[in-house]
Scaffold this motif. Structure first.
Motif, PDB file in Angstrom:
ATOM      1  N   ALA A  47      48.055 101.809  81.016  1.00  0.00           N
ATOM      2  CA  ALA A  47      48.345 100.896  79.907  1.00  0.00           C
ATOM      3  C   ALA A  47      49.058  99.646  80.406  1.00  0.00           C
ATOM      4  CB  ALA A  47      49.189 101.603  78.855  1.00  0.00           C
ATOM      5  N   ASN A  48      49.993  99.808  81.330  1.00  0.00           N
ATOM      6  CA  ASN A  48      50.698  98.646  81.888  1.00  0.00           C
ATOM      7  C   ASN A  48      49.750  97.757  82.676  1.00  0.00           C
ATOM      8  OD1 ASN A  48      53.150  99.363  80.752  1.00  0.00           O
ATOM      9  ND2 ASN A  48      53.792 100.529  82.542  1.00  0.00           N
ATOM     10  N   ASP A  49      48.862  98.376  83.452  1.00  0.00           N
ATOM     11  CA  ASP A  49      47.864  97.598  84.191  1.00  0.00           C
ATOM     12  C   ASP A  49      46.954  96.839  83.232  1.00  0.00           C
ATOM     13  OD1 ASP A  49      48.880  98.548  86.581  1.00  0.00           O
ATOM     14  OD2 ASP A  49      47.275 100.022  86.885  1.00  0.00           O
ATOM     15  N   LEU A  50      46.521  97.522  82.182  1.00  0.00           N
ATOM     16  CA  LEU A  50      45.645  96.885  81.198  1.00  0.00           C
ATOM     17  C   LEU A  50      46.369  95.727  80.508  1.00  0.00           C
ATOM     18  CD1 LEU A  50      42.786  97.185  79.764  1.00  0.00           C
ATOM     19  CD2 LEU A  50      44.136  98.082  77.876  1.00  0.00           C
ATOM     20  N   ALA A  51      47.649  95.924  80.192  1.00  0.00           N
ATOM     21  CA  ALA A  51      48.418  94.860  79.532  1.00  0.00           C
ATOM     22  C   ALA A  51      48.444  93.605  80.403  1.00  0.00           C
ATOM     23  CB  ALA A  51      49.834  95.336  79.219  1.00  0.00           C
ATOM     24  N   GLN A  52      48.611  93.780  81.704  1.00  0.00           N
ATOM     25  CA  GLN A  52      48.574  92.615  82.603  1.00  0.00           C
ATOM     26  C   GLN A  52      47.220  91.923  82.521  1.00  0.00           C
ATOM     27  OE1 GLN A  52      49.653  94.075  86.496  1.00  0.00           O
ATOM     28  NE2 GLN A  52      51.791  93.516  86.163  1.00  0.00           N
ATOM     29  N   ASP A  53      46.164  92.718  82.530  1.00  0.00           N
ATOM     30  CA  ASP A  53      44.811  92.145  82.426  1.00  0.00           C
ATOM     31  C   ASP A  53      44.618  91.409  81.104  1.00  0.00           C
ATOM     32  OD1 ASP A  53      44.248  93.255  84.910  1.00  0.00           O
ATOM     33  OD2 ASP A  53      43.134  94.960  84.082  1.00  0.00           O
ATOM     34  N   VAL A  54      45.169  91.974  80.030  1.00  0.00           N
ATOM     35  CA  VAL A  54      45.061  91.343  78.704  1.00  0.00           C
ATOM     36  C   VAL A  54      45.687  89.956  78.726  1.00  0.00           C
ATOM     37  CG1 VAL A  54      45.932  91.427  76.317  1.00  0.00           C
ATOM     38  CG2 VAL A  54      44.923  93.473  77.367  1.00  0.00           C
ATOM     39  N   PHE A  55      46.897  89.849  79.284  1.00  0.00           N
ATOM     40  CA  PHE A  55      47.574  88.550  79.265  1.00  0.00           C
ATOM     41  C   PHE A  55      46.947  87.546  80.232  1.00  0.00           C
ATOM     42  CE2 PHE A  55      50.891  91.159  77.209  1.00  0.00           C
ATOM     43  CZ  PHE A  55      50.934  90.453  76.017  1.00  0.00           C
ATOM     44  N   ILE A  56      46.362  88.028  81.306  1.00  0.00           N
ATOM     45  CA  ILE A  56      45.614  87.120  82.201  1.00  0.00           C
ATOM     46  C   ILE A  56      44.404  86.566  81.458  1.00  0.00           C
ATOM     47  CG2 ILE A  56      44.153  87.034  84.267  1.00  0.00           C
ATOM     48  CD1 ILE A  56      46.181  89.070  85.522  1.00  0.00           C
ATOM     49  N   LYS A  57      43.675  87.462  80.785  1.00  0.00           N
ATOM     50  CA  LYS A  57      42.503  87.018  80.015  1.00  0.00           C
ATOM     51  C   LYS A  57      42.926  86.072  78.894  1.00  0.00           C
ATOM     52  CE  LYS A  57      38.319  88.650  77.769  1.00  0.00           C
ATOM     53  NZ  LYS A  57      37.494  87.647  78.423  1.00  0.00           N
ATOM     54  N   ALA A  58      44.014  86.400  78.213  1.00  0.00           N
ATOM     55  CA  ALA A  58      44.500  85.547  77.131  1.00  0.00           C
ATOM     56  C   ALA A  58      44.869  84.162  77.664  1.00  0.00           C
ATOM     57  CB  ALA A  58      45.703  86.189  76.437  1.00  0.00           C
ATOM     58  N   PHE A  59      45.543  84.127  78.803  1.00  0.00           N
ATOM     59  CA  PHE A  59      45.935  82.840  79.381  1.00  0.00           C
ATOM     60  C   PHE A  59      44.699  82.002  79.709  1.00  0.00           C
ATOM     61  CE2 PHE A  59      47.064  80.127  82.999  1.00  0.00           C
ATOM     62  CZ  PHE A  59      48.120  79.435  82.441  1.00  0.00           C
ATOM     63  N   ARG A  60      43.719  82.646  80.313  1.00  0.00           N
ATOM     64  CA  ARG A  60      42.501  81.921  80.707  1.00  0.00           C
ATOM     65  C   ARG A  60      41.652  81.489  79.510  1.00  0.00           C
ATOM     66  NH1 ARG A  60      40.995  85.862  85.731  1.00  0.00           N
ATOM     67  NH2 ARG A  60      42.420  84.908  87.230  1.00  0.00           N
ATOM     68  N   SER A  61      41.777  82.205  78.395  1.00  0.00           N
ATOM     69  CA  SER A  61      40.943  81.931  77.219  1.00  0.00           C
ATOM     70  C   SER A  61      41.700  81.238  76.103  1.00  0.00           C
ATOM     71  CB  SER A  61      40.378  83.251  76.673  1.00  0.00           C
ATOM     72  OG  SER A  61      39.678  83.938  77.665  1.00  0.00           O
ATOM     73  N   LEU A  62      42.954  80.905  76.341  1.00  0.00           N
ATOM     74  CA  LEU A  62      43.807  80.369  75.280  1.00  0.00           C
ATOM     75  C   LEU A  62      43.214  79.138  74.599  1.00  0.00           C
ATOM     76  CD1 LEU A  62      46.493  81.049  73.950  1.00  0.00           C
ATOM     77  CD2 LEU A  62      47.606  79.545  75.595  1.00  0.00           C
ATOM     78  N   HIS A  63      42.488  78.341  75.356  1.00  0.00           N
ATOM     79  CA  HIS A  63      41.879  77.128  74.783  1.00  0.00           C
ATOM     80  C   HIS A  63      40.860  77.468  73.689  1.00  0.00           C
ATOM     81  CE1 HIS A  63      39.069  78.406  77.910  1.00  0.00           C
ATOM     82  NE2 HIS A  63      38.135  77.770  77.224  1.00  0.00           N
TER      83      HIS A  63
END
Length: 85
Positions: A47-63
């Motif tokens: 879950a912690n690993d996935l959370a990191q992936d979620v925020f990386i994806k969110a950062f890259r897709s924020l636009h």
């Protein structure tokens, strides 16, 4: 921006390139993202690993986020999708 800033203001600032604003968003939402990920995966470490992936994806897709106030539901949707894969 302060910790007390509204979500919409933080998202707009992050969309404009303010990394500190995005860090505040991560701190505000990381527990709920981790909890949802654990619910889906059944394992804290994953879950912690996935959370990191979620925020990386969110950062890259924020636009792509058109309604800044929807940030919370948007990251939870990303969490559910990544947990399904």
């Amino acid at each position: 921006l302060s910790q007390a800033s509204r979500i919409e203001d933080l998202v707009r600032a992050a969309q404009a390139g303010d990394r500190q604003a995005f860090e505040i968003l991560v701190r505000r939402y990381e527990r709920s993202v981790q909890s949802l990920a654990r619910e889906r995966l059944g394992n804290w470490e994953e879950a912690n690993d996935l959370a990191q992936d979620v925020f990386i994806k969110a950062f890259r897709s924020l636009h792509q986020l058109e309604v800044p106030a929807a940030f919370g539901s948007w990251v939870r949707t990303i969490t559910r999708r990544l947990a399904s894969n």
